[in-house]
Design a protein around this motif. Sequence first.
Motif, PDB file in Angstrom:
ATOM      1  N   UNK A 134       0.745  -1.159  -0.049  1.00  0.00           N
ATOM      2  CA  UNK A 134      -0.098   0.006  -0.266  1.00  0.00           C
ATOM      3  C   UNK A 134       0.877   1.294  -0.035  1.00  0.00           C
ATOM      4  N   UNK A 135       0.585   2.186  -1.129  1.00  0.00           N
ATOM      5  CA  UNK A 135       1.429   3.229  -1.069  1.00  0.00           C
ATOM      6  C   UNK A 135       1.069   4.566  -0.002  1.00  0.00           C
ATOM      7  N   UNK A 136       1.746   5.431   0.050  1.00  0.00           N
ATOM      8  CA  UNK A 136       1.233   6.593   1.143  1.00  0.00           C
ATOM      9  C   UNK A 136       0.413   7.315   0.361  1.00  0.00           C
ATOM     10  N   UNK A 137       0.355   7.289  -0.926  1.00  0.00           N
ATOM     11  CA  UNK A 137      -0.739   8.142  -1.791  1.00  0.00           C
ATOM     12  C   UNK A 137      -2.107   7.311  -2.012  1.00  0.00           C
ATOM     13  N   UNK A 138      -2.171   6.287  -2.111  1.00  0.00           N
ATOM     14  CA  UNK A 138      -3.279   5.332  -1.704  1.00  0.00           C
ATOM     15  C   UNK A 138      -4.049   5.682  -0.639  1.00  0.00           C
ATOM     16  N   UNK A 139      -3.373   5.642   0.781  1.00  0.00           N
ATOM     17  CA  UNK A 139      -4.058   6.226   1.812  1.00  0.00           C
ATOM     18  C   UNK A 139      -5.054   5.149   2.369  1.00  0.00           C
ATOM     19  N   UNK A 140      -4.922   3.954   1.828  1.00  0.00           N
ATOM     20  CA  UNK A 140      -5.919   2.821   2.333  1.00  0.00           C
ATOM     21  C   UNK A 140      -7.235   2.587   1.647  1.00  0.00           C
ATOM     22  N   UNK A 141      -7.116   3.442   0.332  1.00  0.00           N
ATOM     23  CA  UNK A 141      -8.504   3.159  -0.238  1.00  0.00           C
ATOM     24  C   UNK A 141      -8.666   2.006  -0.823  1.00  0.00           C
ATOM     25  N   UNK A 142      -7.428   1.284  -1.525  1.00  0.00           N
ATOM     26  CA  UNK A 142      -7.445   0.112  -2.358  1.00  0.00           C
ATOM     27  C   UNK A 142      -7.654  -1.096  -1.600  1.00  0.00           C
ATOM     28  N   UNK A 143      -6.942  -0.683   0.088  1.00  0.00           N
ATOM     29  CA  UNK A 143      -7.245  -2.010   0.807  1.00  0.00           C
ATOM     30  C   UNK A 143      -8.833  -1.969   1.234  1.00  0.00           C
ATOM     31  N   UNK A 144      -9.332  -0.978   1.713  1.00  0.00           N
ATOM     32  CA  UNK A 144     -10.596  -0.782   2.130  1.00  0.00           C
ATOM     33  C   UNK A 144     -11.759  -1.280   1.026  1.00  0.00           C
ATOM     34  N   UNK A 145     -11.483  -0.835  -0.184  1.00  0.00           N
ATOM     35  CA  UNK A 145     -12.315  -1.080  -1.389  1.00  0.00           C
ATOM     36  C   UNK A 145     -12.206  -2.726  -1.472  1.00  0.00           C
TER      37      UNK A 145
END
Length: 212
Positions: A1-12
């Motif tokens: 998980x990249x810093x730019x992602x901010x967790x959105x991909x994981x949560x999605x």
Amino acid sequence: MSKKDNGTSVILAYLNEKNRPYSSQDVFCNLQKQHGLGKTAVVKAMDLLALEGKIKEKSYNKQKIYFADQSQFKDVDDVELKAMDAQISQLSADVQSITQSSRQLDAELKELNSALTTEEVMSEIKELKAECSGYRARVEKIKSATNHVTPEEREKVYTDRNVYVKEWKKRKRLASDMMDSILEGYPKSKKQFLEEVGVETDEDCKVVVPST
């Protein structure tokens, strides 16, 4: 998980995989340990995903509930739903059976852990054999003895004992009656009287008259 992602991909991915409604608190609790997401980051990420239309949100009493966009999933007909229900029932039965087996195995493991080890059992067997050997030696010694008491001799001992015990009780009663008569006119206590005449009672000698 990249810093730019901010967790959105994981949560999605998590919401799409579970496909059930969650609050931001639920998602934070479920993902924080594994992915190290902060509470604020989770709230922002879920709001962003909802704003972008990647997930759906509903508000209930000032609390937001988030869930996966159902349009991405294919429709399920009644036959598939029944098959899923049957699979769920079977899996539930399997879980119950496995849980029961697990409890039984836990009980057996606990019993085994509290049991003696092989080394302890061998040591105890050795001690018991030595103890049995000692008892056998005593039995053989008793059997080989020549001074056994005959039944007649034993009966005579019991008879004599009864006679002596009865005489003991008789004399004790007579002595007690005699002292009671003396103490009626004696100005001092019974204890002082016994000390003056030098009488020792059974109680002083810590003996008890046996039962016949």
